[in-house]
Write a protein that holds these residues in place. Structure first.
Motif, PDB file in Angstrom:
ATOM      1  N   GLU A 195       0.849  -1.195   0.000  1.00 14.00           N
ATOM      2  CA  GLU A 195       0.000   0.000   0.000  1.00 14.00           C
ATOM      3  C   GLU A 195       0.883   1.243   0.000  1.00 14.00           C
ATOM      4  O   GLU A 195       0.580   2.258   0.635  1.00 14.00           O
ATOM      5  N   GLY A 196       1.982   1.150  -0.758  1.00 13.11           N
ATOM      6  CA  GLY A 196       2.965   2.226  -0.791  1.00 13.11           C
ATOM      7  C   GLY A 196       2.450   3.530  -1.347  1.00 13.11           C
ATOM      8  O   GLY A 196       3.002   4.597  -1.043  1.00 13.11           O
ATOM      9  N   GLY A 197       1.398   3.489  -2.156  1.00 12.20           N
ATOM     10  CA  GLY A 197       0.843   4.719  -2.712  1.00 12.20           C
ATOM     11  C   GLY A 197       0.303   5.662  -1.650  1.00 12.20           C
ATOM     12  O   GLY A 197       0.122   6.859  -1.911  1.00 12.20           O
ATOM     13  N   HIS A 198       0.054   5.128  -0.447  1.00 14.77           N
ATOM     14  CA  HIS A 198      -0.497   5.955   0.634  1.00 14.77           C
ATOM     15  C   HIS A 198       0.585   6.474   1.575  1.00 14.77           C
ATOM     16  O   HIS A 198       0.273   7.088   2.599  1.00 14.77           O
ATOM     17  N   SER A 199       1.865   6.239   1.239  1.00 15.58           N
ATOM     18  CA  SER A 199       2.948   6.805   2.040  1.00 15.58           C
ATOM     19  C   SER A 199       3.107   8.292   1.723  1.00 15.58           C
ATOM     20  O   SER A 199       2.612   8.790   0.712  1.00 15.58           O
ATOM     21  N   ASP A 200       3.798   9.004   2.588  1.00 15.17           N
ATOM     22  CA  ASP A 200       3.880  10.471   2.491  1.00 15.17           C
ATOM     23  C   ASP A 200       4.550  10.940   1.205  1.00 15.17           C
ATOM     24  O   ASP A 200       5.617  10.450   0.827  1.00 15.17           O
ATOM     25  N   PHE A 201       3.931  11.906   0.560  1.00 13.64           N
ATOM     26  CA  PHE A 201       4.559  12.627  -0.544  1.00 13.64           C
ATOM     27  C   PHE A 201       5.799  13.345  -0.010  1.00 13.64           C
ATOM     28  O   PHE A 201       5.757  13.967   1.047  1.00 13.64           O
ATOM     29  N   ALA A 202       6.904  13.259  -0.741  1.00 13.32           N
ATOM     30  CA  ALA A 202       8.169  13.844  -0.294  1.00 13.32           C
ATOM     31  C   ALA A 202       8.563  15.008  -1.199  1.00 13.32           C
ATOM     32  O   ALA A 202       9.139  14.799  -2.269  1.00 13.32           O
ATOM     33  N   PRO A 203       8.253  16.232  -0.816  1.00 14.05           N
ATOM     34  CA  PRO A 203       8.649  17.390  -1.624  1.00 14.05           C
ATOM     35  C   PRO A 203      10.171  17.498  -1.726  1.00 14.05           C
ATOM     36  O   PRO A 203      10.883  17.227  -0.754  1.00 14.05           O
ATOM     37  N   ARG A 204      10.646  17.912  -2.898  1.00 11.45           N
ATOM     38  CA  ARG A 204      12.084  18.049  -3.114  1.00 11.45           C
ATOM     39  C   ARG A 204      12.470  19.490  -3.449  1.00 11.45           C
ATOM     40  O   ARG A 204      13.552  19.939  -3.063  1.00 11.45           O
ATOM     41  N   THR A 205      11.608  20.191  -4.151  1.00  8.72           N
ATOM     42  CA  THR A 205      11.904  21.552  -4.599  1.00  8.72           C
ATOM     43  C   THR A 205      10.999  22.561  -3.894  1.00  8.72           C
ATOM     44  O   THR A 205      10.027  22.193  -3.221  1.00  8.72           O
ATOM     45  N   ALA A 206      11.309  23.826  -4.088  1.00  3.60           N
ATOM     46  CA  ALA A 206      10.467  24.885  -3.505  1.00  3.60           C
ATOM     47  C   ALA A 206       9.045  24.810  -4.054  1.00  3.60           C
ATOM     48  O   ALA A 206       8.067  25.008  -3.314  1.00  3.60           O
ATOM     49  N   LEU A 207       8.917  24.513  -5.365  1.00  6.44           N
ATOM     50  CA  LEU A 207       7.584  24.378  -5.959  1.00  6.44           C
ATOM     51  C   LEU A 207       6.840  23.186  -5.367  1.00  6.44           C
ATOM     52  O   LEU A 207       5.629  23.258  -5.110  1.00  6.44           O
ATOM     53  N   ASP A 208       7.558  22.075  -5.127  1.00  7.04           N
ATOM     54  CA  ASP A 208       6.948  20.902  -4.482  1.00  7.04           C
ATOM     55  C   ASP A 208       6.376  21.278  -3.118  1.00  7.04           C
ATOM     56  O   ASP A 208       5.285  20.835  -2.742  1.00  7.04           O
ATOM     57  N   LEU A 209       7.126  22.072  -2.372  1.00  4.89           N
ATOM     58  CA  LEU A 209       6.668  22.485  -1.037  1.00  4.89           C
ATOM     59  C   LEU A 209       5.418  23.349  -1.128  1.00  4.89           C
ATOM     60  O   LEU A 209       4.508  23.217  -0.299  1.00  4.89           O
ATOM     61  N   GLU A 210       5.362  24.211  -2.126  1.00  3.56           N
ATOM     62  CA  GLU A 210       4.157  25.020  -2.328  1.00  3.56           C
ATOM     63  C   GLU A 210       2.963  24.131  -2.673  1.00  3.56           C
ATOM     64  O   GLU A 210       1.848  24.347  -2.174  1.00  3.56           O
ATOM     65  N   LEU A 211       3.192  23.126  -3.520  1.00  2.00           N
ATOM     66  CA  LEU A 211       2.127  22.182  -3.872  1.00  2.00           C
ATOM     67  C   LEU A 211       1.686  21.401  -2.637  1.00  2.00           C
ATOM     68  O   LEU A 211       0.482  21.224  -2.402  1.00  2.00           O
TER      69      LEU A 211
END
Length: 344
Positions: A173-189
Motif C-alpha cells: 500500500e505504498g501509494g499511501h505513504s507520504d509525498f516527499a517534496p524536493r523543490t520549492a515548488l513541491d513544497l508550495e504544492l
C-alpha cells in the motif's frame, strides 16, 4: 513474452476444462471475465465492464453478468484495497467484500481476493509481447526482483520477488505513504494540498485526480491563466485528467504541459523509491490506466532522468529496465490465472 510466475497448479491435469470467474474491481470500473482452463493457458469466454459507482454492491454486478451462466466453482477477485483474511474495504469505493460471505450469497465454492496490483503482476503470465512497451532496455539479462507502479483512479504499487526459480507477486500500500517534496515548488504544492487533506500522500499527486490537483494548484495558487476553450472542455468531460494530458501531448496549453511534466516527475521519483526498497533490478513495470495513455511522454528524457537521480544509487538505477503494460485487462487476466493456478 515469458515471465515465470509462481503458479504451482499449472501442470495439474485435473483442472482442465474448469471455468474461472474473474473480476477486477477499481474505483471507476469493475470488469468481469469468464475463463476456461486449456492446458497451461486460459481462454476468455465472456467479459463485460460495469461502472462501479452505478451499482450498490459487487454481488449485483456478478448476478447481472452471470444470470444465464452455470455457477463457476471459483471466483477470483483483484481489488483496489488492502486484502486481509480474504476480506477488504475498498480504498476508493464504498464497498466491503468478504470471501466467505460472497461464497454464501453467490453459491460459489471458492472466492479468493487479492490486491489488484498483485493481480496485475500475475497477469504477466497471460500477456503477449505486444502487450508490453519498452521505455528503457538495458540490453542485458534480467535478474532479480521486479516492481509495479500503477497510477489510475488511485496509485497502486506491488513487488514481485524472484526466488531463484519463479516470480512471486506481493501487494503493498505504498501509494499511501507520504509525498516527499524536493523543490520549492513541491513544497508550495504540498502546502496547497495540505489544506484539503490531513495528510498528503503520493496518491494525491500520482493518480488521475492528482493530475487535476496539480493543474488546479498551478491555476489557482500560481496564477496560471486558463483559456476559454479549456474551461469548456472541462465542462464537457467528466475526466479532467484526460483533458489535461490530451492538451499537454498536443502542446495546446502551457499549464497543461507543466502539469504533466510535474506528474511524470513525481511518478518517476516514487518509482525510484519503490525500486530501491525492493531492489528491483529485474525491472520496473508501469501499469494502471494512465501510463498507456501518456506513453509518448514517458518515452521522453524527463521520466528516466528523474528516475535515475539519486545520491548514491544512480549506478543501480541506470541498469533497471522500464516497461509499460499496455493491456488494460492485465489485472483481470491475472486474477483469473491466480484463481486457476495459484496457491491459496
Amino acid at each position: 513474452m515469458s515471465y515465470a510466475l509462481y503458479l504451482p497448479k499449472k501442470r495439474n491435469m485435473d483442472i482442465q476444462g474448469q471455468q474461472i470467474l474473474a473480476a477486477d474491481i477499481g474505483g471507476t470500473k469493475t470488469s468481469l471475465g469468464l475463463f476456461e482452463v486449456q492446458g497451461e493457458a486460459l481462454l476468455l469466454l465472456r467479459e463485460a465492464t460495469f461502472p462501479s459507482k452505478a451499482h450498490a454492491t459487487f454481488e449485483e454486478i456478478v448476478k447481472t453478468f452471470s444470470k444465464d451462466l452455470p455457477v463457476p466453482p471459483i471466483l477470483s477477485i483483484g481489488v483496489a484495497g488492502p486484502v486481509l483474511d480474504n476480506a477488504v474495504k475498498l480504498t476508493n469505493l464504498s464497498w466491503a467484500l468478504d470471501g466467505k460471505l460472497l461464497e454464501r450469497d453467490l453459491g460459489i465454492n471458492r472466492v479468493v481476493l487479492i490486491n489488484d496490483l498483485e493481480a496485475t503482476a500475475y497477469g504477466l503470465a497471460g500477456l503477449a509481447q505486444e502487450d508490453v512497451a519498452t521505455v528503457f532496455d538495458n540490453g542485458g539479462t534480467r535478474r532479480g526482483n521486479m516492481a509495479i507502479l500503477a497510477p489510475g483512479t488511485g496509485l497502486g504499487e506491488a513487488g514481485i520477488f524472484w526466488d531463484g526459480e519463479a516470480y512471486r507477486p506481493f501487494a503493498t500500500e505504498g501509494g499511501h505513504s507520504d509525498f516527499a517534496p524536493r523543490t520549492a515548488l513541491d513544497l508550495e504544492l504540498w502546502d496547497y494540498l495540505r489544506r484539503m487533506s490531513d495528510m498528503v500522500s503520493w496518491e494525491h499527486v500520482v493518480s488521475g485526480p492528482g493530475i487535476y490537483s496539480i493543474y488546479c494548484f498551478l491555476r489557482d495558487a500560481k496564477g496560471h491563466k486558463e483559456p476559454a476553450w479549456l474551461t469548456e472542455n472541462f465542462k464537457n468531460d467528466s475526466n479532467p485528467a484526460a483533458v489535461i494530458s490530451h492538451a499537454a501531448m498536443r502542446e495546446l496549453d502551457a499549464t497543461c504541459i507543466m502539469s504533466m511534466e510535474l506528474f511524470v516527475s513525481y511518478m518517476a521519483r516514487e518509482a525510484t523509491s519503490l525500486v530501491l526498497k525492493h531492489k528491483a533490478t529485474g525491472g520496473l513495470l508501469l501499469g494502471g490506466g494512465i501510463p498507456p495513455r501518456i506513453f509518448p511522454l514517458l518515452r521522453k528524457d524527463l521520466f528516466r532522468q528523474q528516475f535515475i537521480q539519486n545520491s548514491r544509487m544512480t549506478g543501480l538505477l541506470q541498469r533497471v529496465p522500464i516497461e509499460v503494460i499496455l493491456n488494460s485487462k492485465a489485472a483481470l487476466i491475472g486474477a483469473a490465472y491466480y484463481g486457476a493456478y495459484g496457491q491459496y
